[in-house]
Each structure stands twice: as C-alpha cells, then as structure tokens.
Design a protein around this motif. Structure first.
Motif, PDB file in Angstrom:
ATOM      1  N   GLU A  99       0.828  -1.199   0.000  1.00  0.00           N
ATOM      2  CA  GLU A  99       0.000   0.000   0.000  1.00  0.00           C
ATOM      3  C   GLU A  99       0.868   1.257   0.000  1.00  0.00           C
ATOM      4  O   GLU A  99       0.536   2.257  -0.644  1.00  0.00           O
ATOM      5  CB  GLU A  99      -0.919  -0.010   1.223  1.00  0.00           C
ATOM      6  CG  GLU A  99      -1.986  -1.087   1.112  1.00  0.00           C
ATOM      7  CD  GLU A  99      -2.570  -1.487   2.451  1.00  0.00           C
ATOM      8  OE1 GLU A  99      -2.264  -0.801   3.438  1.00  0.00           O
ATOM      9  OE2 GLU A  99      -3.318  -2.476   2.491  1.00  0.00           O
ATOM     10  N   VAL A 104       0.401   4.249  -2.681  1.00  0.00           N
ATOM     11  CA  VAL A 104       0.014   5.592  -2.245  1.00  0.00           C
ATOM     12  C   VAL A 104       1.070   6.609  -2.661  1.00  0.00           C
ATOM     13  O   VAL A 104       0.767   7.705  -3.134  1.00  0.00           O
ATOM     14  CB  VAL A 104      -0.201   5.615  -0.710  1.00  0.00           C
ATOM     15  CG1 VAL A 104      -0.326   7.046  -0.208  1.00  0.00           C
ATOM     16  CG2 VAL A 104      -1.434   4.818  -0.345  1.00  0.00           C
ATOM     17  N   LEU A 162       0.839   7.378  -6.347  1.00  0.00           N
ATOM     18  CA  LEU A 162      -0.308   8.234  -6.634  1.00  0.00           C
ATOM     19  C   LEU A 162      -0.031   9.668  -6.184  1.00  0.00           C
ATOM     20  O   LEU A 162      -0.386  10.626  -6.875  1.00  0.00           O
ATOM     21  CB  LEU A 162      -1.568   7.684  -5.955  1.00  0.00           C
ATOM     22  CG  LEU A 162      -2.071   6.332  -6.499  1.00  0.00           C
ATOM     23  CD1 LEU A 162      -3.210   5.796  -5.649  1.00  0.00           C
ATOM     24  CD2 LEU A 162      -2.500   6.451  -7.964  1.00  0.00           C
ATOM     25  N   ASP A 163       0.611   9.789  -5.027  1.00  0.00           N
ATOM     26  CA  ASP A 163       0.957  11.128  -4.539  1.00  0.00           C
ATOM     27  C   ASP A 163       1.935  11.833  -5.468  1.00  0.00           C
ATOM     28  O   ASP A 163       1.917  13.046  -5.603  1.00  0.00           O
ATOM     29  CB  ASP A 163       1.585  11.033  -3.137  1.00  0.00           C
ATOM     30  CG  ASP A 163       0.530  10.789  -2.077  1.00  0.00           C
ATOM     31  OD1 ASP A 163      -0.671  10.939  -2.401  1.00  0.00           O
ATOM     32  OD2 ASP A 163       0.889  10.441  -0.934  1.00  0.00           O
ATOM     33  N   THR A 196      -6.476   8.947  -3.211  1.00  0.00           N
ATOM     34  CA  THR A 196      -6.030   8.418  -1.915  1.00  0.00           C
ATOM     35  C   THR A 196      -6.816   9.090  -0.796  1.00  0.00           C
ATOM     36  O   THR A 196      -7.350  10.184  -0.957  1.00  0.00           O
ATOM     37  CB  THR A 196      -4.527   8.677  -1.682  1.00  0.00           C
ATOM     38  OG1 THR A 196      -4.310  10.078  -1.634  1.00  0.00           O
ATOM     39  CG2 THR A 196      -3.676   8.061  -2.779  1.00  0.00           C
ATOM     40  N   HIS A 197      -6.847   8.363   0.342  1.00  0.00           N
ATOM     41  CA  HIS A 197      -7.565   8.891   1.507  1.00  0.00           C
ATOM     42  C   HIS A 197      -7.118  10.300   1.822  1.00  0.00           C
ATOM     43  O   HIS A 197      -7.924  11.202   2.048  1.00  0.00           O
ATOM     44  CB  HIS A 197      -7.307   8.002   2.732  1.00  0.00           C
ATOM     45  CG  HIS A 197      -7.823   6.609   2.572  1.00  0.00           C
ATOM     46  ND1 HIS A 197      -7.110   5.501   2.954  1.00  0.00           N
ATOM     47  CD2 HIS A 197      -8.989   6.157   2.062  1.00  0.00           C
ATOM     48  CE1 HIS A 197      -7.797   4.425   2.703  1.00  0.00           C
ATOM     49  NE2 HIS A 197      -8.952   4.782   2.156  1.00  0.00           N
ATOM     50  N   GLN A 198      -5.796  10.477   1.864  1.00  0.00           N
ATOM     51  CA  GLN A 198      -5.245  11.766   2.250  1.00  0.00           C
ATOM     52  C   GLN A 198      -5.692  12.878   1.282  1.00  0.00           C
ATOM     53  O   GLN A 198      -6.036  13.970   1.711  1.00  0.00           O
ATOM     54  CB  GLN A 198      -3.705  11.693   2.281  1.00  0.00           C
ATOM     55  CG  GLN A 198      -3.133  11.107   3.555  1.00  0.00           C
ATOM     56  CD  GLN A 198      -3.322   9.591   3.631  1.00  0.00           C
ATOM     57  OE1 GLN A 198      -3.634   8.961   2.617  1.00  0.00           O
ATOM     58  NE2 GLN A 198      -3.183   9.032   4.808  1.00  0.00           N
ATOM     59  N   TYR A 199      -5.670  12.514   0.000  1.00  0.00           N
ATOM     60  CA  TYR A 199      -6.040  13.502  -1.009  1.00  0.00           C
ATOM     61  C   TYR A 199      -7.491  13.946  -0.812  1.00  0.00           C
ATOM     62  O   TYR A 199      -7.807  15.143  -0.788  1.00  0.00           O
ATOM     63  CB  TYR A 199      -5.835  12.919  -2.416  1.00  0.00           C
ATOM     64  CG  TYR A 199      -6.223  13.847  -3.518  1.00  0.00           C
ATOM     65  CD1 TYR A 199      -5.380  14.920  -3.871  1.00  0.00           C
ATOM     66  CD2 TYR A 199      -7.422  13.701  -4.227  1.00  0.00           C
ATOM     67  CE1 TYR A 199      -5.731  15.795  -4.875  1.00  0.00           C
ATOM     68  CE2 TYR A 199      -7.776  14.563  -5.233  1.00  0.00           C
ATOM     69  CZ  TYR A 199      -6.932  15.619  -5.565  1.00  0.00           C
ATOM     70  OH  TYR A 199      -7.289  16.491  -6.563  1.00  0.00           O
ATOM     71  N   THR A 203      -9.304   9.359   8.873  1.00  0.00           N
ATOM     72  CA  THR A 203      -9.934   8.453   7.905  1.00  0.00           C
ATOM     73  C   THR A 203     -11.330   8.018   8.332  1.00  0.00           C
ATOM     74  O   THR A 203     -12.134   7.641   7.509  1.00  0.00           O
ATOM     75  CB  THR A 203      -9.056   7.209   7.662  1.00  0.00           C
ATOM     76  OG1 THR A 203      -8.692   6.675   8.922  1.00  0.00           O
ATOM     77  CG2 THR A 203      -7.823   7.568   6.876  1.00  0.00           C
ATOM     78  N   GLU A 219     -10.683   1.039  -2.653  1.00  0.00           N
ATOM     79  CA  GLU A 219      -9.388   0.467  -3.027  1.00  0.00           C
ATOM     80  C   GLU A 219      -8.671   0.171  -1.703  1.00  0.00           C
ATOM     81  O   GLU A 219      -8.216   1.097  -1.020  1.00  0.00           O
ATOM     82  CB  GLU A 219      -8.575   1.460  -3.860  1.00  0.00           C
ATOM     83  CG  GLU A 219      -9.109   1.716  -5.248  1.00  0.00           C
ATOM     84  CD  GLU A 219      -8.864   0.557  -6.212  1.00  0.00           C
ATOM     85  OE1 GLU A 219      -7.766  -0.045  -6.140  1.00  0.00           O
ATOM     86  OE2 GLU A 219      -9.762   0.240  -7.011  1.00  0.00           O
ATOM     87  N   ILE A 223      -5.932   2.133   0.240  1.00  0.00           N
ATOM     88  CA  ILE A 223      -5.380   3.223  -0.567  1.00  0.00           C
ATOM     89  C   ILE A 223      -6.356   4.404  -0.645  1.00  0.00           C
ATOM     90  O   ILE A 223      -6.011   5.520  -0.282  1.00  0.00           O
ATOM     91  CB  ILE A 223      -5.034   2.731  -1.988  1.00  0.00           C
ATOM     92  CG1 ILE A 223      -3.919   1.677  -1.880  1.00  0.00           C
ATOM     93  CG2 ILE A 223      -4.600   3.891  -2.874  1.00  0.00           C
ATOM     94  CD1 ILE A 223      -3.844   0.777  -3.058  1.00  0.00           C
ATOM     95  N   GLY A 224      -7.552   4.092  -1.083  1.00  0.00           N
ATOM     96  CA  GLY A 224      -8.505   5.190  -1.217  1.00  0.00           C
ATOM     97  C   GLY A 224      -9.789   4.737  -1.911  1.00  0.00           C
ATOM     98  O   GLY A 224     -10.224   3.605  -1.716  1.00  0.00           O
TER      99      GLY A 224
END
Lengths: 227, 894
Positions: free
Chosen positions: A87, A91, A94-95, A174-177, A191, A218, A221-222
């Motif tokens: 993961e 991530v 993607l970042d 992604t979750h963070q995004y 989250t 996902e 990841i997100g």
C-alpha cells in the motif's frame, strides 16, 4: 504527426513489453518502448505520448524518480504497472502524480479499461456543468444530485465528496487527497470521517449499498468512482 | 604360587594389548643410557641421529647440551635447531626447550638431551620427561639421554655410594616403558682418561670431579648398576614378549611383592628397596596404604602424598584400603592379590608404648600372614634429622588445652574425694577416679586419657593409699589394686577413644555419602547447563569450603574461556592456557601437581564417559587427604556426568530442530514443486496446442480459459508464499486504520465472485456495526483465505455463512460451511503449515490457514477452528479492536 496518439511503455522486461505491444496494438494504439528510465525520459520528451505506462523497478533508476521528473513538464496520464504491491508504494506513486496503479500480474482487460478512462479524462474539458452516471446526475453548478430524477438530500460535505470523486471518475483518489480536498489540510489523518461519509453516501446514491458500483473501495489506498 | 596361573592372566594379556595399541599411535622413545656424565651419551645420540638422517628420516634438535665439548658441537651441525624459549626466573633469563614449537614443527624424530632435567619455574611441566611424554603423545619419536643415578629407584643407592644426593630423578616407569634403551658404556679407565684429557669438563673442574664423584670405585659401582638395570630390562622384555606371544617357557618368578606404607618418611625407603628387589626378582609389585581414620597432621599428610607419588613414579601399583585393623587389611589384601612377600618398614624407636604396639603389630602380622614372607626393613640412619618433626605420635593429636582440662578434672575430683575420704574410705576413691577417667575418655583422645590415668593413679597413691603423702604402699593388696587401677583406666581410655575414632570415621563417611546423595538429587532436578553450574559451585563451596570456577566446552568442542556463573574467580591469561592444557590432556594441573605448579589454582578436568566436558579450577587451602580426594573425584564425576547428559541433550535437541526444519523444507519443496508444476503444465500444454494447430473457436476458448485458471492458481500460490515469508521473517506489523466492515465484506466477496458462484453466501453484519481499527489489507486477506477455504471444502450448492460483529472489545469474524468439518484429532493442527484436509480439492498448498493464523496473531487476535453441530466447519476470528462512534461524527458534520 504519426506518433501523436502513441502510448509509451517503460519496462525492462521484454516479455511484458511484448505482451503490452500485442494487446495495445490490437486495440488500436500506437506503441513505443523504452527499457530504461533514461530512454523513457528521452522518448517521452521527443514523442510526447498520450499516455505512459511506467514500471517502478527499472535497471538504471527508480520508477518513482522518473515519475517525479516526468511530472515536471508532462501533464498527460501516467499509469504505474509494477510488481510492488504494498500500500505504501501505491500511495506514494499516486501522490507523485500517477493517474493509476496496477500490480503485476494484471488482467489486460483491466489495463485497457484504465487506459481508456485515463485518456478520456485527460481529454475531457472539466467544466461540464452536470455529470451523468446512469441513473445518477450531479449538477456541479447548483450543488445538487439527482437519482432517478429525484433530488437526493445531501449535506454540503457529502456533496463535496461526491463531486470530487465523480469529477475524477475512474481514477484512484487516496484517503489523504480526499480528506485534504474535502475537509482541509488539518484532517488528512481522520480516515474515520471519510469512512462514515462514504458509507452514508453509498446509502443515498448506490442502487445496492451492499454492492457499491459508484463508490468503490481500493483496499488501504482510497476510493475510485465508477468503473 | 602356580606359575602357569599367572601366565594366562587375562587382565595382564589385555593390559599388554592396550599398551601395544597405545604405543603404536605414540611416538617411540629411545634412551641413550649411561652410568654417569662424560661417557658420550649425547655424542652417541647425535651419531645415531646422523645415521638415521642419511636413511632419510626428518630429524631436528629440540634441546642438546654440548657442554662445550668440541666433538659433540661438531655433530650438532647439519640439524635443524628449535630455538630455546627464555623464561625469566628471579629476573635471570633461563633457557628451556620450546615444547610447543617442537609439537608444532612435528618432525619424525626430535633429539632431547637430559631426560631427567628439571624445568625452570613457569614452564608447563616441572620435569622434562613430562615434556617428552607430551611430544610422544603427539606421535613424534624422541631420542634422549639418561644417567643411571637419575632413576628414581636407584637415586638413593647412588647417594649411598657416591655421597651425592641426586635431586633430578625420573620415574622408573618412563625408563621401563621406553621403546629402546641403548647403553653407552665405557670402562672406568677409559672414562678417567677422557676426564683427565679435559674432554668432559675443563681441566680445573675435571680435577675436582675426579677427586669427588669420579673415583674409580664409584664409577665401577655405577657401571655395574647401569648394566644390571639394562640386563633386567632385557629380561623383562623377554618375559613380556613370551607372555604376549603365549610362549610356554620357564618364568623368571611367580613372586608378587606388597609394600605396606604409611605417612612416615621411612616409607620412601621401603618403596625404593622393594622396587629394586622386584627388579632383581623379576616380580610384580604393589603398594598399599591403610587408612585407619586417624587424623593426619598437615605434615603427615604431605609426607603421605610424597610417598604415594613416589610409588607412582616407581611404577608401583598403588591402593588405599580403609580399615581400622591395619594387620587384617594388609593380610586380606595380600591374600586376595596372591602376594608372596610383604614388606614393611621398621619405625624408629620413640618410646616404650610405640615399641610395644609395634611389636604387637609385627607379631600379629607374622601370625596372620601364614605362608606369606614378611620382610622388615631396618630404619634409616640418614633420616634421623627428621626425628623431631616425626615425634608427634599418631594418636597424640590432642592439643594442650585438652591436657589442661583433663588435669583440672582429675584434680577437682581428687579434692572432692579427699574431703569425703573419711566417710567413704580410700578404696572407694579409686572407683570414683576410675569413673571420671572413663567419662573423660568419651570426650578426649588417647593422650589426655593416658595422662588422666597416670595422674589419677599417682594422686590416689600419694594422697589416699596409706601411708598418705608418700608413694610408698604398705599393703600388697593396695599395690595390686594400684596396678589394676592403672591398667583399667588405661584400657578404658584407649578403647573408648578407639571407638570414638571409628565413629568419627563412620560419621565422615556418612557425611560424604549424604553430600553425594544431596548432589545427585539436586543435579537430577537441574535443567540446563547454567543450572548445573550453579549447583556445582554451590555444593563445592558447601562441602569442600572451596571457591571454584568452571570452564566448559562449547558446541564445537572447544573451551569457551568463559567462566560459568556464580563464581568470583578471575583467571589470568596464563591460567587460562593451563585450563586449555588440562582440557586437552584430561589430567589435572596447577598447584600440588607436577604440571604448571606455580599458579594458585589446581585445575581438574571434567571428564564424561565419552568426552571431555571442561575444567574446574579451585583454590586449595590445604592439599586433600586421600579420603577427601576420593570424595572429590566422586563429586566431580557426578558433576561431569550431569554436564555430559546436558550436552548430549542439547545436541539431541538441536538435531531434532534441524530435523524438523529439514522436514519442513522437504514438505515445502514437495508441496511447492507440485503446486507450481500443475498450473505451469496447464499453461504450457494449452498454449502449445493453441500454437500448433488451428481449432474451432469453441475449443480455443476452452483452452484460453484453462490457461487463465492456471495462471490465477499460480498467482495465488505466489501470493501465499510471499505472505508466508513475510510472516516467517516477522516483518508483519499491522497498520491500523478505520475500516468499514461492510467494505471489507464487499471487497472480499467481490474478489471471490468466481469461486463463490456455486454456493449460497449469507453475509450478516449488524446494523449498528461500528468502524473498527484494523489493518484492512491483512484482514481482507484473512477473510479471503477463510472464505476460499470454505469453497474448497464444501459440496456444490451448499451455503456458506459469514458473520461479522463487534462484541465487548473484540471484532469477530465467523465463517461457516457445510463441508465435512475436521476430525477431532486434527483440530489442533488445522493452522499448521502444509496441513491439508483429506477431502480438499486440488489447488491448495496448506498455507492459507496458517497465513490466517499469522495475520490474526499479528493483530494480537486468535483464530479457532471447530465443527458445527449439524456438520461443517466453523472458523472464528477474534481480534481486540478500538471502535469509533459512528453517530457522533455524522452529527458533527451534518
């Protein structure tokens, strides 16, 4: 230009390149190949391909570094195709600006679908006032959503979340995004907010919330809208 | 004694075979033997070496002393010389032979001069012959030189002849066991000529030597002695040879000597004399010491040890027998061993009492010994200087205080009696005194009792028997009574103290037995080497009052140089090298031994049945008595035995683990190779078919889907193996994050769509299910494997139930199927690696469930397998989790 619509494959494995070449050619794409990161960067600069498929484990350099360099000037979609399946790696990629991530072994059908989504997204002009997904329509201008032509009651946070995911249809966020975009910088670790809102949204927009078609998870990841 | 009896003695035959075998591995010892210095031993040795060298032998010089003799020095040329090692002795450098260098060099033959030489302090061995033994042990042949006066058994005779006391002596057995002895002989006249020509010493010393040592009479006597010895040796060899080859022939003798020794210096004379006698008689010889329970003074103890060592050096078999009655012990032993001659030494006359008891001793010995000859050796005038230190008669070991107390008691009783004598009469007083003496005998030794008896007799006589205040006695019956009084008091006292001594002995023996029993019991309970060490250190401190350090070998059979725990002893570099030596040679060294005696510690090897275990170092305060020594050996053998068992157990355990991992590897290999081959074979076969011919579309699609299935299977195997290796390497740390359980279930069932098609899946998740804090990826894998497992063991069309809920701190996952379930006996092994149910469909590796277990345990959770009431398996996963309050958040943001 003959190479206008070409896809660049950067992978050191001949067999993978050959498989991709066969599959993609059969689906009407033009292909160019590079086996090292250096060659990949050169070809990307000279050919300006519509999409790049990038392996992370390259012999001369790390794929993530190549991605970073690419993203300094290259705006079009990059899909990562790698054996790295943690993961963390996904991530991070993607970042760094990858549009999508597939782990080897992969299904060619899946790859083709992702390629289509990515190319379409890069070409669609994003100021469409309404987005349509089957029975769901999202009115970005009026901040409303309808299911089967009936207005869905959404809180403003729910709408922001839905709109963000819908605008990036087919793409993993992604979750963070998502947390950063919807709630703001201070909430990137929360989250559980996201889980709660996704669960609520699913109840409102999905045909069967237990078998979501629009708001896809996902693992680790997100989320990905549609597809 | 029947001669043929002795010839067939199987023990002797066996001994000779063992000796022969040992000899074949060892190096050979050749001694160049002469009557005195200057006969040309070194010269002859070098000449022989040159001759051998011409024949192609590899010869080096370990140590040769040329004494600046020109001819000898010339012969040294042409040989490789091992440089001497320098020791600092009292700040004077002393050069000695470098033993280690010789052993390291490992030539065929090494020349080592002066076998009887005493090494400088700090050398490994006290004596050079010990160095030579070690060289021989290493399979190197040795040429050496020796003079007759250095032989232990002859040194005294030589001293008597020449008046010169020889300090550097050599145990006879070294000489006796030499493989070859070459006499270097010279007539006395020739030797004197050589001396006067200055070939032996420089002119000045020569004159001095001729006047003192090298008188013609002396030389003749020494020469005769040396030739005699060699002749005896030849005889013995013949005897050995005949015995070895079972040749029937006239045996030299059937004599068997027994020397009885004690703790007096006299015994050294007995031993030497007996040894010489055995030489000339060609007979067997043994020595015996009878331990009576008498407490030895440190001096006596030391002398006894010297005597025993001498016996050993003379090659006399030695035994200790514990018995109160010396005569009986000697005679019994003599009869048992078929002894023909008993040899005892005559004590020096000390006083009437000793004379009396000794006379009694000899009389009894002669009476009981029957047809055994008894030799009594005269006392030695030379050792008179030791008379004083010897004066302490064995039994008189009580101290002055005791004598004082005894006198006080007698005086007090006398006083009381004196005051009462008018009422009871003087005769009764004698009984009172007798009574007191008898009582005292219960507490005090022979000496004080003797005093009490004498004192009370005198007092009675002087103060009580009329006429009072004189020693004169009027009535004859009083004289009789006084004599009887004295004798009764004496007998009473002596008998009682004898009983006490016996009791004491029994008590000591009991204590020792008890100590050994305690040790054995504690050792039985000990587990692990550390435990054994602790017990050993503790019990040795308790029963011997000795601090000790234990050094054990490691797995590679090398010494660890690490002292086992609980010891306060620190060993220096030098001492550690002694430890090394002791371990290698499994013989003791250090203080009170011949090897490296200059340290503070005595090192004993710990020897198991098959192997050396290690070394124990102790700091003796005083040297052990024989009895203590036996006790100590018994102690050590118990400890070594336990260590050995522990070592063996460790080895066995390791072998088991190795075996297990080997088995695991094989299982893995078998399982994996099978599981890899099948899908690869399918892919190869199907693609090959597709490539070779053109088939109808329908067939093609079937083949494509076979390839697809095979690759999925292959991929699953790889995933499992990767997960397994992650688990095995212990690198799994769950990354906890909030997880919607619905998401989890959806994701897994979606992924397993294909596999779940033939089944009816029921998923039950409570409406109020909260978010749980878990590693989504890992638990997804857990659920995936459990459901996949259910699909592999359930009949087509049956139902599979999935229940996910939160209960009291635990996130619980239950997966139920309608398969065959598990046999009760296999329930415990379900989660083992490579466990596979009997009805499992092809395609599993037996890894899935062990991965489940690993991932669940990474969450501190538990997974159990069981059978459902109406058939089928039930898996329950319980993971302790944090949950979040879903409603609170929804309100906050709505």
């Amino acid at each position: 230009m003959t190479n206008e619509g070409s896809i660049l494959i950067v992978d050191d494995e001949v067999q993978i390149r050959r498989l991709l070449e066969i599959t993609l050619s059969a689906n009407g794409y033009k292909i160019s190949e590079a086996s090292t990161g250096k060659d990949g960067l050169l070809l990307a600069a000279s050919l300006n391909p519509v999409l790049i498929i990038l392996d992370l484990g390259l012999p001369d350099s790390d794929g993530l570094e190549i991605l970073k360099k690419l993203r300094e000037w290259y705006q079009k979609p990059v899909i990562i195709l790698s054996v790295r399946n943690s993961e963390d790696d996904i991530v991070k990629a993607l970042d760094y600006g990858a549009n999508d991530y597939l782990t080897k072994p992969f299904r060619t059908g899946e790859l083709l679908a992702r390629i289509r989504v990515a190319i379409r997204q890069s070409q669609v002009i994003q100021d469409k006032p309404t987005l349509e997904f089957g029975s769901l329509s999202i009115d970005l201008a009026n901040h409303t959503a309808r299911k089967n032509n009936e207005l869905i009651k959404l809180t403003s946070t729910e709408f922001s979340l839905l709109a963000l995911l819908a605008k990036n249809e087919g793409r993993v966020l992604t979750h963070q995004y998502i947390l950063k975009e919807v709630w703001g910088m201070g909430y990137v670790e929360q989250t559980q907010y996201l889980r709660v809102f996704i669960a609520q949204l699913r109840k409102k927009v999905e045909d069967d919330p237990a078998k979501p078609k629009l708001l896809n998870t996902e693992s680790g990841i997100g989320y990905r809208f549609g597809s | 004694m029947d001669i043929s009896d002795e010839r067939h003695d199987p023990d002797e035959l066996l001994a000779s075979i063992i000796q022969e075998e040992a000899k074949s591995k060892r190096g050979k010892l050749k001694i160049f033997f002469g009557m005195c210095a200057g006969v040309g031993k070194t010269y002859t040795m070098l000449q022989t070496a040159h001759a051998e060298k011409l024949k192609g032998s590899e010869i080096i010089i370990g140590y040769v002393e040329t004494h600046n003799r020109k001819e000898t020095a010339e012969l040294v040329e042409g040989f490789e010389l091992i440089p001497r090692k320098t020791y600092d002795y009292k700040s004077t450098p002393v050069q000695e032979m470098d033993l280690d260098a010789i052993i390291y060099r490992k030539p065929q033959i090494v020349l080592v001069d002066e076998l009887a030489h005493t090494n400088a302090p700090g050398s490994r061995h006290t004596k050079r012959y010990q160095d030579v033994q070690e060289i021989l042990d290493n399979g190197i042949n040795v040429y050496t030189t020796l003079n007759v006066q250095h032989l232990e058994s002859r040194s005294e005779t030589v001293a008597q002849i020449t008046g010169i006391v020889v300090r550097e002596t050599l145990p006879d057995e070294i000489f006796e066991n030499a493989d070859e002895v070459e006499v270097v002989d010279l007539t006395p006249d020739e030797l004197l000529v050589r001396l006067s020509e200055g070939k032996v010493y420089n002119p000045e010393r020569s004159r001095e030597a001729i006047e003192n040592f090298f008188r013609k009479g002396n030389i003749t006597a020494l020469r005769e002695m040396s030739l005699r010895i060699v002749a005896d040796r030849v005889d013995k060899q013949l005897h050995d040879y005949m015995q070895h080859k079972r040749i029937r022939g006239p045996w030299k003798s059937g004599f068997h000597l027994l020397v009885a020794i004690d703790y007096s210096q006299q015994s050294t004379r007995s031993l030497r004399w007996a040894k010489n006698l055995s030489y000339s008689m060609g007979s067997n010889i043994q020595a015996v010491y009878i331990e009576t329970g008498h407490q030895l003074t440190p001096k006596e103890r030391e002398q006894l040890d010297k005597n025993i060592n001498l016996a050993k050096h003379l090659g006399i078999k030695f035994r200790i027998i514990t018995n109160f009655d010396i005569v009986k012990a000697i005679v019994d032993f003599a009869n048992k061993e078929n002894v023909t001659h008993i040899i005892i030494g005559k004590p020096r006359v000390r006083n009437m009492l000793t004379m009396f008891s000794w006379g009694n001793f000899v009389n009894r010995l002669i009476r009981f010994s029957g047809n055994i000859d008894v030799y009594i050796l005269g006392s030695d005038s030379q050792s008179k200087d030791n008379y004083k230190e010897k004066f302490s008669v064995p039994s008189f070991t009580s101290n002055l205080t005791q004598y004082f107390i005894i006198s006080l008691f007698v005086a007090f009783t006398s006083l009381v009696s004196y005051l009462a004598k008018d009422f009871v009469g003087y005769q009764v007083v004698s009984f009172v005194l007798l009574f007191v003496v008898s009582i005292l005998a219960l507490f005090y030794g022979t000496g004080p009792i003797l005093l009490a008896a004498t004192l009370s007799a005198l007092i009675w006589n002087y103060f009580f028997i009329p006429p009072q205040f004189t020693f004169h006695i009027e009535k004859p019956e009083d004289v009789l009574m006084l004599i009887m009084f004295f004798i009764i008091a004496l007998l009473n006292g002596i008998l009682t103290s004898r009983v006490r001594r016996q009791e004491n002995k029994i008590r000591i023996r009991e204590e020792r037995t008890h100590a050994l029993y305690q040790l054995t019991r504690e050792l039985t309970l000990a587990t692990g080497i550390d435990d054994v060490s602790k017990i050993a250190v503790r019990t040795i401190l308790k029963y011997f009052n000795l601090e000790c350090a234990i050094i054990l070998k490691n797995e590679r059979n090398l010494l660890d140089n690490q002292i086992q725990n609980e010891s306060k002893i620190q060993l220096s570099e030098n001492e550690l090298s002694t430890v090394e030596w002791v371990f290698k040679h499994s013989s003791k060294a250090g203080k009170y031994t011949d090897t490296l005696p200059s340290t503070d510690y005595t090192f004993y090897p710990l020897t198991g049945n098959t192997d050396n275990i290690g070394v124990i170092a102790v700091k003796h305060k005083i040297i052990f008595t024989q009895g203590e020594n036996e006790f100590w050996e018994a102690f050590l053998s118990q400890i070594s035995g336990k260590y050995e068992r522990e070592f063996l157990r460790n080895t066995a355990r390791k072998a088991f683990v190795l075996n297990e991992s080997d088995k695991l590897y094989k299982t893995l290999f078998n399982s994996i190779s099978h599981e890899l081959r099948i899908p690869v074979a399918t892919i190869m076969g199907a693609s090959d078919t597709l490539l070779s011919q053109s088939y109808p579309e329908e067939t093609k699609i079937k083949l494509y889907s076979e390839i697809n299935t095979a690759s999925v299977r292959l991929n699953r195997l790889i995933e499992n193996l990767l997960n397994m290796s992650r688990l095995e390497s212990g690198r799994i740390t769950p990354r906890l994050d909030w997880c919607d359980v619905h998401d989890l279930a959806n994701k897994v069932t979606d992924n397993l769509k294909q596999e779940l098609l033939p089944f009816k899946l029921f998923t039950v998740i409570p409406v109020d299910m909260p978010l749980v804090n878990i590693d989504f990826g890992l638990i997804e894998q857990v659920l995936h494997n459990l459901i996949l497992n259910a699909t592999q063991h359930s009949p087509i069309g049956s139902s599979i139930r999935l229940k996910l809920f939160y209960d009291n701190g635990f996130f619980t996952i239950q997966v139920m199927d309608r398969g065959a379930g598990f046999p009760e006996s296999e329930l415990s092994s379900v989660f083992n690696k490579f466990y596979r149910g009997k009805d499992a469909k092809a395609g599993g590796t037996g890894l899935g469930l062990s991965i489940v277990k690993g991932f669940v345990e990474a969450h501190q959770g538990k997974v159990t397998a069981g059978n459902r009431q109406n058939g089928g398996a039930l898996f329950t996963v319980k993971i302790p989790v944090k949950i979040s309050d879903i409603n609170q958040f929804s309100k906050q943001f709505d």
